[in-house]
Scaffold this active site. Structure first.
Site, PDB file in Angstrom:
ATOM      1  N   SER A  44       0.801  -1.227   0.000  1.00  0.00           N
ATOM      2  CA  SER A  44       0.000   0.000   0.000  1.00  0.00           C
ATOM      3  C   SER A  44       0.831   1.273   0.000  1.00  0.00           C
ATOM      4  O   SER A  44       0.323   2.339  -0.349  1.00  0.00           O
ATOM      5  CB  SER A  44      -0.946   0.016   1.205  1.00  0.00           C
ATOM      6  OG  SER A  44      -0.227   0.158   2.414  1.00  0.00           O
ATOM      7  N   LYS A 105       0.646   4.704   6.876  1.00  0.00           N
ATOM      8  CA  LYS A 105       0.170   5.519   5.753  1.00  0.00           C
ATOM      9  C   LYS A 105       0.818   6.897   5.849  1.00  0.00           C
ATOM     10  O   LYS A 105       1.554   7.198   6.788  1.00  0.00           O
ATOM     11  CB  LYS A 105      -1.354   5.676   5.785  1.00  0.00           C
ATOM     12  CG  LYS A 105      -2.142   4.379   5.872  1.00  0.00           C
ATOM     13  CD  LYS A 105      -2.054   3.531   4.622  1.00  0.00           C
ATOM     14  CE  LYS A 105      -2.837   2.237   4.782  1.00  0.00           C
ATOM     15  NZ  LYS A 105      -2.678   1.341   3.616  1.00  0.00           N
TER      16      LYS A 105
END
Length: 250
Positions: A44, A105
């Site tokens: 990701s 993230k």
């Protein structure tokens, strides 16, 4: 065994146990208050972070919450010595849905910001975030097939610049409604925009509370491409990504 020998043996055992206890205590303190190792298990955050990267997360960057400690014991609420993250920071946090799973993230939206994706372009507070096409990311699957994935250098309003991937043209996440970040929360996104479960997915991550931040990703200290098992020591020199060792996380 003589009495003196028994005493020496007992004393040696106590000293060894004490040394181990001290070492464990120091390790726990370092992990809780200074640095925590973190392994990248998913794609990701490609191409910034790759599967198989090991990095250190600084625990002091944003202060401390219950999630700074192993197993997140409910000793207190909120943060101590809290310092807010900046746009562009790569952050490890507890997934808000379960307050247990670690996610990593990039901070995109601060409290009060409006975040939206339009035509694969990121918009902050109604303005497009500048991005420039750069060389493609070369992806090799386990069978050796090669795929070229478009990459863009994105630059946030505070000057932080990083690379994002656009794996799927006109994907479901290339166009979204506006997200208004609540006070005390942050909007997180993966750099691999079409393959990231992040704040765009309300029932998976959603807005991340300040309390859930664990720390800032700082430096990659080891990286392996997964082609060698632990016992296959003869393959280690080719499995290690030497060019990623001691690399700062942008």
């Amino acid at each position: 065994m003589s009495e003196n020998a028994k005493k020496l043996s007992s004393s040696s055992w106590v000293e060894n146990a004490r040394t181990i206890a001290y070492a464990l205590l120091i390790a726990v303190l370092i992990r809780a208050f200074l640095f925590q190792p973190f392994f990248i298990p998913s794609s990701s955050m490609e191409s910034t972070l790759l599967i198989g990267d090991y990095l250190f997360v600084s625990k002091y960057s944003y202060g401390y919450s219950k999630h700074s400690l192993p197993f997140s014991p409910p000793l207190f609420s909120g943060r101590v010595i809290g310092m807010e993250p900046e746009r562009g920071d790569v952050v490890v946090f507890k997934q808000p849905i379960d307050n247990h799973t670690d996610f990593i993230k990039r901070v995109i939206g601060l409290p009060g910001d409006t975040v939206q994706m339009r035509g694969s372009v990121l918009y902050l507070n109604g303005k497009p975030v500048p991005r420039v096409r750069v060389d493609d990311f070369i992806y090799r699957d386990p069978t050796g097939n090669v795929r070229r994935i478009p990459q863009y250098r994105e630059t946030l309003p505070n000057g932080v610049s990083y690379i994002t991937l656009d794996m799927i043209r006109d994907s479901v996440w290339d166009n979204t409604g506006p997200y208004v970040v609540p006070q005390g929360h942050y909007f997180m996104m993966g750099d691999n925009r079409d393959n990231s479960s992040d704040s765009r997915v309300a029932d998976s991550v959603g807005y991340v509370p300040f309390e859930n931040l664990i720390g800032k990703a700082e430096i990659i200290f080891f990286s392996a491409n997964g082609t060698a098992s632990f016992w296959q020591f003869w393959k280690w020199p080719w499995a290690v990504r030497w060019d990623r060792m001691a690399k700062w996380v942008d």
